[in-house]
Design an enzyme around this catalytic site. Structure first.
Site, PDB file in Angstrom:
ATOM      1  N   GLY A  32       0.822  -1.213   0.000  1.00 29.78           N
ATOM      2  CA  GLY A  32       0.000   0.000   0.000  1.00 29.78           C
ATOM      3  C   GLY A  32       0.849   1.253   0.000  1.00 29.78           C
ATOM      4  N   GLY A 102      -7.617  -3.084   0.647  1.00 26.32           N
ATOM      5  CA  GLY A 102      -7.901  -2.001  -0.305  1.00 26.32           C
ATOM      6  C   GLY A 102      -6.991  -2.093  -1.527  1.00 26.32           C
ATOM      7  CD  GLU A 109      -2.119  -6.594   2.649  1.00 27.03           C
ATOM      8  OE1 GLU A 109      -1.564  -5.566   2.241  1.00 27.03           O
ATOM      9  OE2 GLU A 109      -3.339  -6.668   2.858  1.00 27.03           O
TER      10      GLU A 109
END
Ligand code: 5RP
Length: 228
Positions: A32, A102, A109
């Protein structure tokens, strides 16, 4: 909060978190825009301070960035454990229930997080909420039969939307799966929802990370703040 200010807070959290990586460690590197700042700072430390550690990444994107800095990246199955994983999040509440995915990397993850001795999230202050759910909850699904999974989710009132890319194609995860985002607004019973999602055939993983994280570093206008 405007994007410039949000990026400033993300960067501050990322720089703070990079202090947690020490020589000889195996560190999990999340995914991210906040993690990008964190990896930039690790790259600086590798170059300027001679920091030496091994990284396990949660996406191909992060692997590419880290290797660009000369950081040694290995496959998760080449290590016995991960000392600390630092990752971003889309929302987190005071009980450390969070939403991730997102950036469509939730599966790797969660696998990296599950095999980590310590998990740290880095977020800007806008991600800290009273009740999670305003951020659409990502669910990774196998493409085969996904229409039926969408139908199941509609019947349950989850407001599912298949995530598309800029070319009008379904977003592909690193495992070549698709993402369905659930527009729920409020998740009052995250454990029940997690159980319901993970037992739906066709679902690979969901973005509810419930009480997994040890520490959250919050980028705050007054400086990084640590929640434990
Ligand atoms: C990717 C993630 C990210 O950590 C999460 O979306 C936060 O991203 P950003 O730091 O860009 O706001 O879960 O799958």
């Amino acid at each position: 909060m405007d994007k410039t200010e949000q990026d400033r807070l993300k960067k501050a959290a990322g720089i703070e978190a990079a202090k947690l990586v020490e020589n000889g460690m195996t560190a999990g590197l999340g995914t991210g825009s906040t993690v990008r700042f964190f990896v930039d700072e690790l790259g600086r430390r590798v170059k300027e301070e001679g920091l030496e550690f091994t990284g396990v990444t949660t996406s191909r994107r992060t692997k590419e960035q880290a290797e660009g800095y000369g950081i040694r990246i290995v496959d998760i199955d080449q290590v016995d454990h991960i000392d600390v994983t630092i990752d971003g999040a889309d929302e987190v509440d005071k009980n450390f229930n969070g939403i991730k995915g997102g950036g469509a990397a939730l599966l790797w993850e969660k696998i990296v997080a599950t095999n980590s001795r310590k998990i740290v999230w880095i977020v800007d202050e806008s991600k800290v909420v009273d009740t999670i759910g305003r951020f659409p909850l990502p669910v990774e699904v196998i493409p085969f039969g996904e229409r039926h999974v969408l139908d199941r989710f509609k019947e349950r009132g989850y407001n599912p939307v298949l995530r598309m890319d800029g070319q009008g194609q379904p977003v592909l995860t690193d495992e070549h799966n698709h993402i369905i985002d659930l527009h729920l607004e409020r998740i009052e019973h995250p454990q029940d929802l997690a159980q319901d999602l993970i037992t739906t055939v066709g679902v690979v993983e969901h973005g509810l990370f419930l009480n997994m994280v040890d520490t959250v570093i919050v980028g705050d206008p007054n400086g990084p703040r640590v929640m434990t």
